[in-house]
Design an enzyme around this catalytic site. Structure first.
Site, short mmCIF file in Angstrom:
data_model
loop_
_atom_site.label_atom_id
_atom_site.label_comp_id
_atom_site.label_asym_id
_atom_site.label_seq_id
_atom_site.Cartn_x
_atom_site.Cartn_y
_atom_site.Cartn_z
N HIS A 131 -21.58 17.19 76.69
CA HIS A 131 -22.38 16.00 76.93
C HIS A 131 -23.01 15.58 75.60
O HIS A 131 -23.24 16.40 74.71
CB HIS A 131 -23.48 16.35 77.94
CG HIS A 131 -24.27 15.21 78.46
ND1 HIS A 131 -25.29 14.62 77.74
CD2 HIS A 131 -24.22 14.55 79.66
CE1 HIS A 131 -25.84 13.66 78.46
NE2 HIS A 131 -25.21 13.59 79.62
N ASP A 208 -26.10 24.97 77.74
CA ASP A 208 -26.55 23.78 78.47
C ASP A 208 -26.21 23.99 79.94
O ASP A 208 -25.07 23.83 80.37
CB ASP A 208 -25.84 22.54 77.91
CG ASP A 208 -26.13 21.28 78.72
OD1 ASP A 208 -26.91 21.34 79.69
OD2 ASP A 208 -25.54 20.22 78.39
N GLN A 211 -25.66 21.36 84.51
CA GLN A 211 -24.74 21.36 85.65
C GLN A 211 -24.55 22.77 86.20
O GLN A 211 -24.53 22.98 87.42
CB GLN A 211 -23.38 20.77 85.23
CG GLN A 211 -23.41 19.34 84.76
CD GLN A 211 -23.72 18.35 85.86
OE1 GLN A 211 -23.54 18.62 87.04
NE2 GLN A 211 -24.19 17.18 85.47
N LYS A 234 -31.24 17.16 88.52
CA LYS A 234 -29.93 17.56 89.03
C LYS A 234 -30.04 18.73 90.01
O LYS A 234 -29.11 19.02 90.75
CB LYS A 234 -29.00 17.92 87.87
CG LYS A 234 -28.72 16.77 86.92
CD LYS A 234 -27.73 17.16 85.84
CE LYS A 234 -27.72 16.19 84.68
NZ LYS A 234 -27.30 14.84 85.04
N CYS A 372 -21.44 9.90 79.34
CA CYS A 372 -22.15 10.46 78.20
C CYS A 372 -21.32 11.58 77.54
O CYS A 372 -21.86 12.62 77.13
CB CYS A 372 -23.53 10.99 78.59
SG CYS A 372 -24.65 9.72 79.17
#
Length: 414
Positions: A131, A208, A211, A234, A372
């Site tokens: 991302h 990261d 998700q 999220k 993104c």
């Protein structure tokens, strides 16, 4: 019913859907089929009520007042931090820093750890599927320090090319920063293996997890990573709140990211000293209600069972993969084994934006564009995809609604 008792019950998606008020509103006179949770998930009533209850009964600024409401708000705020700690498996609440979102958490690491640590000739290693939030902060850091950004390739199906990763990894690598799960392809990276290989060359690691933490259980101590990033919206929580996990020794050695109130110990005109962790990195009045909402969202997801939700989403993903593969001229982009519940689509018969607009009129909400992740799109030779992403509240009827709407797109434009 206790959490343990709830986990023993079959997954009841209709009961889950009953917790999400927005799912029961029509769109253009049709039932809402929400398939854009990878961008931002909908909120259960339990989260909405937790935020409302704080504002109605306990709101005041935190850490600063000696009166009842401030004490209650501070207790609720710090209880949310403990829930994040438990959710990520961190050793201490001192290792959990509240931020506005995952992007700010990555920028905090870049701006504090990175500027203090990196020098010209050092290298940062990322992958092609990142991302923008896990690319641009490192580019800015490289511009400021003279470090170099290196990129590991992916396979055509979306898997990480481990040979490419290993070729790029060296003693010059000071940071390895990778996604846990791709927001475009659904690829789940082998983060434990990546961390182990990075450690072998002495590199610091950042995952990261914006998700990944939604779709599988996370244990940062088992992973061995140095930093792990999440975002609340999220995770079925509010916007405006995220968190950074950092190993305590690293955070202790890092300088403040921002200055002002809350992050100080003593201030004089001659100089200042800093508050203890994690408050050293939380300048100003924090997002109090949003943090409480994130805590409620974590409670909710853990009551459902992260693994049970993942199994439910995997069944939906299998259904969707089979159903959509039967539509001529439609291709699923990203087919890595073991991927999570994200389905990016490319159609020969329509542009992604046209697909999104027509699906919207059928009540089906998907995301279109580059998500993104422009470098990933360039690697795939695409400018855009239509992306359907699955969540705890989706059901097989949603998959059928998506497929039927796509068949209508083909009939209209194909």
């Amino acid at each position: 019913m206790s959490t343990a008792e709830a986990l023993d019950q079959p997954y009841d998606v209709e009961a889950v859907r009953a917790d999400f008020p927005i799912l029961h509103r029509p769109v253009y006179g049709k039932p809402l089929v929400f398939l854009d949770s990878a961008a931002s998930a909908q909120k259960p009533r339990q989260v909405i009520e937790a935020v409302s209850r704080l504002y109605e009964t306990e709101y005041a600024n935190v850490h600063r007042g000696l009166y009842y409401l401030s004490d209650r708000a501070t207790t609720a705020f710090e209880a949310a931090r403990e829930k994040v700690r438990g959710f990520l498996g961190a050793a201490s609440e001192r290792e959990i820093v509240f931020t506005r979102n995952g992007t700010e958490a990555i920028n905090l690491v870049a701006g504090s750890w990175g500027r203090q640590t990196l020098k010209a000739g050092d290298e940062i290693l990322v992958t092609e599927l990142e991302h923008h939030a896990n690319i641009v902060p490192w580019q800015l850091l490289c511009q400021a320090t003279g470090a170099l950004l290196k990129v590991a390739r992916i396979e055509d199906d979306g898997r990480l090319d481990m040979a490419s990763f290993e070729r790029q990894l060296s003693e010059r690598t000071k940071l390895v920063a990778v996604a846990h799960m791709s927001n475009v392809l659904g690829t789940i990276l082998p983060v434990a293996e990546i961390v182990a290989k990075a450690k072998a060359v002495g590199a610091t690691t950042l995952i990261d997890g914006c998700q990944g933490a939604v779709h599988g259980k996370v244990d940062v101590r088992a992973l061995g990573c140095d930093f792990y990033v999440i975002t609340g919206h999220k995770l079925y929580g509010p916007t405006g709140i995220g968190a950074l996990y950092g190993r305590e020794a690293l955070l202790e050695a890092m300088p403040p990211y921002q200055g002002g109130g809350e992050m100080i110990d003593v201030v004089t005109f001659e100089g200042s000293t800093w508050a203890e962790l994690p408050h050293k990195f939380e300048a100003g009045t924090p997002a109090i209600a949003q943090a409480v909402g994130l805590g409620a969202a974590i409670d909710y997801l853990q009551r459902l069972g992260v693994e049970r939700v993942a199994a439910h989403e995997h069944a939906l993903l299998n259904h969707a993969t089979q159903r959509l593969a039967a539509i001529d001229g439609l291709r699923i982009v990203g087919t890595a084994p073991g991927k999570g519940g994200v389905i990016s689509l490319h159609a020969d018969f329509a542009h992604a934006n046209d697909i999104g607009l027509i699906l919207d009129r059928e009540g089906v909400a998907v995301r279109t564009g580059n998500h993104c992740a422009q470098p990933l799109m360039a690697r795939l030779g695409l400018t855009a995809t239509a992306r359907a992403s699955l969540a705890c509240y989706n059901r097989h009827e949603d998959v059928e609604a998506l497929a039927t709407a796509l068949e209508k797109v083909k009939a209209k434009l194909g």
